[in-house]
Write an enzyme that holds these catalytic residues in place. Structure first.
Site, PDB file in Angstrom:
ATOM      1  N   ASP A  38       0.844  -1.193   0.000  1.00 59.10           N
ATOM      2  CA  ASP A  38       0.000   0.000   0.000  1.00 59.10           C
ATOM      3  C   ASP A  38       0.877   1.239   0.000  1.00 59.10           C
ATOM      4  O   ASP A  38       1.932   1.252   0.625  1.00 59.10           O
ATOM      5  CB  ASP A  38      -0.922  -0.011   1.247  1.00 59.10           C
ATOM      6  N   GLY A  65      -5.301   4.848   2.249  1.00 50.62           N
ATOM      7  CA  GLY A  65      -5.263   3.868   3.341  1.00 50.62           C
ATOM      8  C   GLY A  65      -4.533   4.430   4.555  1.00 50.62           C
ATOM      9  O   GLY A  65      -3.848   5.445   4.465  1.00 50.62           O
ATOM     10  N   ASP A  74       4.080   2.018  -4.299  1.00 50.44           N
ATOM     11  CA  ASP A  74       3.054   2.436  -5.253  1.00 50.44           C
ATOM     12  C   ASP A  74       3.011   1.398  -6.375  1.00 50.44           C
ATOM     13  O   ASP A  74       4.013   1.204  -7.078  1.00 50.44           O
ATOM     14  CB  ASP A  74       3.420   3.819  -5.810  1.00 50.44           C
ATOM     15  N   VAL A  75       1.869   0.740  -6.538  1.00 52.08           N
ATOM     16  CA  VAL A  75       1.802  -0.364  -7.506  1.00 52.08           C
ATOM     17  C   VAL A  75       1.840   0.097  -8.961  1.00 52.08           C
ATOM     18  O   VAL A  75       1.877  -0.742  -9.867  1.00 52.08           O
ATOM     19  CB  VAL A  75       0.575  -1.270  -7.277  1.00 52.08           C
ATOM     20  N   ILE A 110       6.940  -4.300  -8.863  1.00 52.83           N
ATOM     21  CA  ILE A 110       7.580  -4.749  -7.621  1.00 52.83           C
ATOM     22  C   ILE A 110       8.017  -6.193  -7.800  1.00 52.83           C
ATOM     23  O   ILE A 110       7.326  -6.991  -8.437  1.00 52.83           O
ATOM     24  CB  ILE A 110       6.647  -4.592  -6.400  1.00 52.83           C
ATOM     25  N   ASN A 126       0.907  -4.517 -13.506  1.00 54.82           N
ATOM     26  CA  ASN A 126       2.060  -4.964 -12.724  1.00 54.82           C
ATOM     27  C   ASN A 126       1.736  -6.194 -11.887  1.00 54.82           C
ATOM     28  O   ASN A 126       2.532  -7.134 -11.800  1.00 54.82           O
ATOM     29  CB  ASN A 126       2.554  -3.830 -11.811  1.00 54.82           C
ATOM     30  N   TYR A 168     -12.228   6.594 -13.349  1.00 58.42           N
ATOM     31  CA  TYR A 168     -12.484   5.437 -12.485  1.00 58.42           C
ATOM     32  C   TYR A 168     -13.222   4.338 -13.246  1.00 58.42           C
ATOM     33  O   TYR A 168     -12.769   3.201 -13.315  1.00 58.42           O
ATOM     34  CB  TYR A 168     -13.290   5.894 -11.274  1.00 58.42           C
ATOM     35  N   LYS A 207     -11.473   0.825 -14.411  1.00 61.06           N
ATOM     36  CA  LYS A 207     -11.874  -0.522 -13.976  1.00 61.06           C
ATOM     37  C   LYS A 207     -12.261  -1.388 -15.168  1.00 61.06           C
ATOM     38  O   LYS A 207     -12.026  -2.594 -15.166  1.00 61.06           O
ATOM     39  CB  LYS A 207     -13.046  -0.440 -13.001  1.00 61.06           C
TER      40      LYS A 207
HETATM   41  P1  NAD Z   1      -9.835   2.646  -0.020  1.00 63.88           P
HETATM   42  O1  NAD Z   1      -9.481   3.941  -0.640  1.00 63.88           O
HETATM   43  O2  NAD Z   1     -10.192   2.627   1.430  1.00 63.88           O
HETATM   44  O3  NAD Z   1      -8.664   1.587  -0.224  1.00 63.88           O
HETATM   45  C1  NAD Z   1      -7.798   1.602  -1.305  1.00 63.88           C
HETATM   46  C2  NAD Z   1      -6.384   1.352  -0.834  1.00 63.88           C
HETATM   47  O4  NAD Z   1      -5.504   1.342  -1.963  1.00 63.88           O
HETATM   48  C3  NAD Z   1      -5.858   2.427   0.111  1.00 63.88           C
HETATM   49  O5  NAD Z   1      -5.257   1.801   1.216  1.00 63.88           O
HETATM   50  C4  NAD Z   1      -4.838   3.184  -0.751  1.00 63.88           C
HETATM   51  O6  NAD Z   1      -3.827   3.781   0.019  1.00 63.88           O
HETATM   52  C5  NAD Z   1      -4.344   2.090  -1.655  1.00 63.88           C
HETATM   53  N1  NAD Z   1      -3.758   2.578  -2.904  1.00 63.88           N
HETATM   54  C6  NAD Z   1      -4.261   3.492  -3.768  1.00 63.88           C
HETATM   55  N2  NAD Z   1      -3.445   3.690  -4.802  1.00 63.88           N
HETATM   56  C7  NAD Z   1      -2.383   2.873  -4.608  1.00 63.88           C
HETATM   57  C8  NAD Z   1      -1.187   2.632  -5.323  1.00 63.88           C
HETATM   58  N3  NAD Z   1      -0.927   3.262  -6.477  1.00 63.88           N
HETATM   59  N4  NAD Z   1      -0.297   1.747  -4.814  1.00 63.88           N
HETATM   60  C9  NAD Z   1      -0.559   1.099  -3.654  1.00 63.88           C
HETATM   61  N5  NAD Z   1      -1.681   1.273  -2.937  1.00 63.88           N
HETATM   62  C10 NAD Z   1      -2.586   2.156  -3.410  1.00 63.88           C
HETATM   63  O7  NAD Z   1     -11.023   2.054  -0.903  1.00 63.88           O
HETATM   64  P2  NAD Z   1     -11.988   0.813  -0.626  1.00 63.88           P
HETATM   65  O8  NAD Z   1     -13.347   1.344  -0.446  1.00 63.88           O
HETATM   66  O9  NAD Z   1     -11.422  -0.089   0.397  1.00 63.88           O
HETATM   67  O10 NAD Z   1     -11.960   0.093  -2.017  1.00 63.88           O
HETATM   68  C11 NAD Z   1     -11.180  -1.054  -2.258  1.00 63.88           C
HETATM   69  C12 NAD Z   1     -11.424  -1.588  -3.649  1.00 63.88           C
HETATM   70  O11 NAD Z   1     -12.782  -1.958  -3.791  1.00 63.88           O
HETATM   71  C13 NAD Z   1     -11.119  -0.609  -4.748  1.00 63.88           C
HETATM   72  O12 NAD Z   1     -10.534  -1.320  -5.826  1.00 63.88           O
HETATM   73  C14 NAD Z   1     -12.455  -0.072  -5.134  1.00 63.88           C
HETATM   74  O13 NAD Z   1     -12.456   0.332  -6.473  1.00 63.88           O
HETATM   75  C15 NAD Z   1     -13.318  -1.293  -4.916  1.00 63.88           C
HETATM   76  N6  NAD Z   1     -14.699  -0.890  -4.681  1.00 63.88           N
HETATM   77  C16 NAD Z   1     -15.088  -0.386  -3.464  1.00 63.88           C
HETATM   78  C17 NAD Z   1     -16.402  -0.001  -3.289  1.00 63.88           C
HETATM   79  C18 NAD Z   1     -16.883   0.551  -1.974  1.00 63.88           C
HETATM   80  O14 NAD Z   1     -18.057   0.902  -1.887  1.00 63.88           O
HETATM   81  N7  NAD Z   1     -16.084   0.637  -0.941  1.00 63.88           N
HETATM   82  C19 NAD Z   1     -17.324  -0.125  -4.339  1.00 63.88           C
HETATM   83  C20 NAD Z   1     -16.874  -0.616  -5.561  1.00 63.88           C
HETATM   84  C21 NAD Z   1     -15.571  -1.007  -5.715  1.00 63.88           C
END
Ligand code: NAD
Length: 334
Positions: free
Chosen positions: A58, A63, A83-84, A88, A121, A167, A171
């Site tokens: 992460d 996060g 950062d992904v 890595i 990646n 977004y 996806k």
């Molecule tokens: P969140 O923002 O809480 O979690 C995302 C995490 O990814 C964070 O910890 C962030 O720091 C990390 N991150 C972002 N860019 C990064 C990068 N380049 N390298 C490494 N880490 C990175 O979001 P969430 O709500 O937990 O969502 C998680 C996943 O579920 C996402 O893929 C999101 O698209 C999907 N999703 C969530 C929801 C929802 O309602 N929560 C709905 C549809 C899809």
């Protein structure tokens, strides 16, 4: 959920067999990208509690370490700040024992690049190691849907140049890449299309409606409703989603699978639930709607019910109170 075992006779570690009753399962090593986020950290809790080894990658973009701090000191848990978007290297000659990748990075401003480069990646890594790859896609791939409720067979209605498109299209491209690696490079993949999810550890200020309303009610501010408030969404409690992701990961089905709660609420109905739960005296303020806001969104989860034997169990009225104390604590710390 049948337990699954990696067949170590197979060179590429890809063949999963059901575990006979009474047989001990060797711990699996799971990489969770975005594991410090909302959904990711709940998934990490679940994986560790069933005995898996977990590596979280992460960059703490949205996060927080606080979401994982209770695992610090656990020898089965590792956290890597990375950062992904950049590749890595986790494999080595001695250690090629990563079994699963769960990809949970988020949206926001660099959404397209993260989703596309990050997925690429991680798929490359999964291919080199022979691990199973799970993509957390989103209901946003359906855009402003012309079919209601949405089945997985629906191709969606997305504006490719709209304000939300980095977004949505990110996806959609991530799904395309995932299927490309599956068909072209034989990578074992799983795709989940997640619908709105809420619960403790959710980002407070990222503009999602549940977190907005809950934080506003706690701060004694009016609940902001965009447009007329009649647009609908369905809301899934995070524990249900984690169960769905685990069921998908262990299943023999690629997907995509809709993972969401089919209970459908208008924004005004949601505001009422928030008021009843937190502060009955809260008021509502109407604001102009944002561009490309989907009018309705509701999952058809027939496929997940039939093939994954999964369905959500927690209703909005049951789930909402479970996030309030976490939000109260964080709002007070501000
Ligand atoms: P969140 O923002 O809480 O979690 C995302 C995490 O990814 C964070 O910890 C962030 O720091 C990390 N991150 C972002 N860019 C990064 C990068 N380049 N390298 C490494 N880490 C990175 O979001 P969430 O709500 O937990 O969502 C998680 C996943 O579920 C996402 O893929 C999101 O698209 C999907 N999703 C969530 C929801 C929802 O309602 N929560 C709905 C549809 C899809």
């Amino acid at each position: 959920n049948p337990l699954l075992l990696l067949n170590h006779n197979s060179h590429n570690h890809r063949h999963l067999l059901p575990v006979p009753a009474g047989v001990r399962v060797p711990p699996r090593r799971v990489v969770v990208t975005g594991g410090a986020g909302f959904v990711g950290s709940h998934l990490v809790d679940k994986l560790l509690s069933r005995g898996d080894d977990v590596i979280v990658i992460d960059n703490f973009f949205t996060g927080r370490k606080e979401n994982l701090v209770h695992h610090f000191g656990n020898p089965r848990f590792e956290l890597i700040r990375h950062d992904v978007v950049e590749p890595i290297l986790l494999e080595s000659k001695e250690r090629n024992d990563i079994h699963y990748f769960m990809s949970l990075r988020s949206k926001l401003n660099h959404g397209y690049k993260t989703n596309v480069m990050g997925t690429l990646n991680m798929l490359g890594l999964a291919k080199r190691i022979g691990a199973r790859f799970l993509l957390t896609s989103t209901s946003e791939v359906y855009g402003d849907p012309l079919e209601h409720p949405q089945k997985e067979t629906y191709w969606g209605n997305v504006n490719p140049i709209g304000v939300r498109s980095c977004y949505d299209e990110g996806k959609r491209t991530a799904e395309t890449l995932t299927m490309d690696y599956h068909r072209g490079a034989d990578v074992e993949v799983r795709i989940a299309r997640i619908f709105n999810t809420y619960g403790p550890r959710m980002c407070i200020d990222d503009g999602r409606v549940v977190s907005n309303f809950v934080a506003q009610a706690i701060r004694k501010q009016p609940l902001t409703v965009y447009g007329d408030g009649k647009q609908t969404r369905s809301f899934q409690y995070v524990a249900d989603l984690v169960d769905g992701l685990m069921a998908l990961m262990e299943s023999e089905h690629v997907g995509p699978f809709n993972l969401g709660n089919p209970g459908e609420f208008t924004m005004l109905e949601l505001a009422e639930v928030v008021k009843d739960t937190i502060d009955p005296s809260a008021t509502i303020e109407f604001k102009e709607n944002t561009a490309d806001d989907p009018h309705m969104r509701k999952p058809d989860i027939t496929k997940a019910k039939e093939l994954l034997h999964w369905e959500p169990k927690i209703s909005l009225r049951e789930g909402l109170p479970l996030m309030v104390s976490d939000f109260q604590k964080r709002v007070l710390e501000e």
